[in-house]
Design an enzyme around this catalytic site. Sequence first.
Site, PDB file in Angstrom:
ATOM      1  N   SER A 150       8.780  83.473  37.095  1.00  0.00           N
ATOM      2  CA  SER A 150       8.665  84.420  38.210  1.00  0.00           C
ATOM      3  C   SER A 150       7.600  84.067  39.242  1.00  0.00           C
ATOM      4  CB  SER A 150       8.322  85.805  37.684  1.00  0.00           C
ATOM      5  OG  SER A 150       9.479  86.537  37.477  1.00  0.00           O
TER       6      SER A 150
ATOM      7  N   VAL B 229       7.215  84.801  32.866  1.00  0.00           N
ATOM      8  CA  VAL B 229       7.445  84.931  31.426  1.00  0.00           C
ATOM      9  C   VAL B 229       7.218  83.621  30.660  1.00  0.00           C
ATOM     10  CG1 VAL B 229       8.986  86.938  31.511  1.00  0.00           C
ATOM     11  CG2 VAL B 229       9.954  84.628  31.684  1.00  0.00           C
TER      12      VAL B 229
ATOM     13  N   TYR C 253      19.104  81.369  41.828  1.00  0.00           N
ATOM     14  CA  TYR C 253      17.987  82.137  41.268  1.00  0.00           C
ATOM     15  C   TYR C 253      17.466  81.472  39.977  1.00  0.00           C
ATOM     16  CZ  TYR C 253      15.559  85.834  38.717  1.00  0.00           C
ATOM     17  OH  TYR C 253      14.636  86.528  37.972  1.00  0.00           O
TER      18      TYR C 253
ATOM     19  N   TYR D   9       4.549  92.929  37.056  1.00  0.00           N
ATOM     20  CA  TYR D   9       5.546  93.837  36.467  1.00  0.00           C
ATOM     21  C   TYR D   9       5.014  95.265  36.508  1.00  0.00           C
ATOM     22  CZ  TYR D   9       6.703  89.167  34.770  1.00  0.00           C
ATOM     23  OH  TYR D   9       6.965  87.819  34.700  1.00  0.00           O
TER      24      TYR D   9
ATOM     25  N   LYS E  87       8.808  83.134  42.521  1.00  0.00           N
ATOM     26  CA  LYS E  87       9.316  84.161  43.444  1.00  0.00           C
ATOM     27  C   LYS E  87       8.396  84.337  44.662  1.00  0.00           C
ATOM     28  CE  LYS E  87      11.556  86.772  39.724  1.00  0.00           C
ATOM     29  NZ  LYS E  87      11.446  87.923  38.813  1.00  0.00           N
TER      30      LYS E  87
HETATM   31  N1  GLU Z   1      13.931  83.806  35.089  1.00  0.00           N
HETATM   32  C1  GLU Z   1      13.318  84.935  34.509  1.00  0.00           C
HETATM   33  C2  GLU Z   1      14.282  86.107  34.462  1.00  0.00           C
HETATM   34  O1  GLU Z   1      14.974  86.311  35.395  1.00  0.00           O
HETATM   35  C3  GLU Z   1      12.097  85.285  35.299  1.00  0.00           C
HETATM   36  C4  GLU Z   1      11.385  86.448  34.699  1.00  0.00           C
HETATM   37  C5  GLU Z   1       9.903  86.419  34.904  1.00  0.00           C
HETATM   38  O2  GLU Z   1       9.242  85.391  34.811  1.00  0.00           O
HETATM   39  O3  GLU Z   1       9.403  87.514  35.122  1.00  0.00           O
HETATM   40  O4  GLU Z   1      14.395  86.794  33.509  1.00  0.00           O
END
Ligand code: GLU
Length: 306
Positions: free
Chosen positions: A65, A260, A190, A242, A68
């Site tokens: 993430s 994650v 994604y 989060y 992102k």
């Molecule tokens: N690729 C992971 C997902 O979509 C990213 C989640 C993350 O790192 O928060 O579940």
Amino acid sequence: MASHYKDILEKAYNKIHLLENEGEIATYIPELANIDPSKLGVHMTNIDGSNFGIGDHLEKFSIQSIAKVLSLALAYKIVGEDLWERVDVEPSGTKFDSLLLLESYKGIPRNPFMNSGAIVICDILISHLDNAKVEFLDFVRDLSDLPELTYSDKIADSEKRTGYRNMALCNFIKSFGNIKNEPAEVIDFYFDMCSLEMTCQQLSKTFTFLANNGHKISDDKKIISKTKSKRINALMLTCGFYDESGEFAFRVGLPGKSGVGGGIVTLYPNNYAIAVWSPKLNEHGNSFRGMELLEDVTTYSELSIF
Ligand code: GLU
């Protein structure tokens, strides 16, 4: 200044290394389950270019993430303020992969760092680029001066085989008209975007542009404007962890983003970026030892944005 931080980082690392390594590795992406949970690395890059690290800071890991933030930077650079018609800027208070609020807000994700928001950002990039997968990687390689950066096909394929929830999110948003391209294409990009790999050294270097008002630290080239950099940092502070973003701001006092894969990047505007990696996650999905270590860094240095 730099040697002062080196002592602080060493002190924090040595303390955290002795702590019980609490939490669980993310196993919902099968390939992530194979990571050695004892890994611990940290690297700091100052905006003057000086940098140092400790532990497993030169080992590549899946930044998940954290990527992102970089896809947001590229989409924001391309479409400007119109971006916020497609995704909001509010903390969600829900889990990163939650579908809940999408129903209430008619397919507008609460922020660009939840999976739903990042999926909309991927859709925007696909609409504006000839080849989003290639051009996003080129963008990251350029802003970091790290042409060797790559995606991990292994991690991406693992998630493509099992990411039903993310596919559901993408289809659900499409049903509200906030995904313009084919969901299969969007979700594919994604997963590739999330599979980007970096070492702590590379990650801290990559994020220095956000500690330097949107400009590269090597040659001062503008990646995004000062205003956009400020806004992305504000989003990291309010939405980067989060449903534990408040706790991170409370304990560490800096903007940042976790993934994650157990990575966290945090930055102190006009000063530095730090990346830490420890794969075991707390119950909110943030690296347990990563958060502890960063809290110690700002406590020992007595410097935070507050
Ligand atoms: N690729 C992971 C997902 O979509 C990213 C989640 C993350 O790192 O928060 O579940």
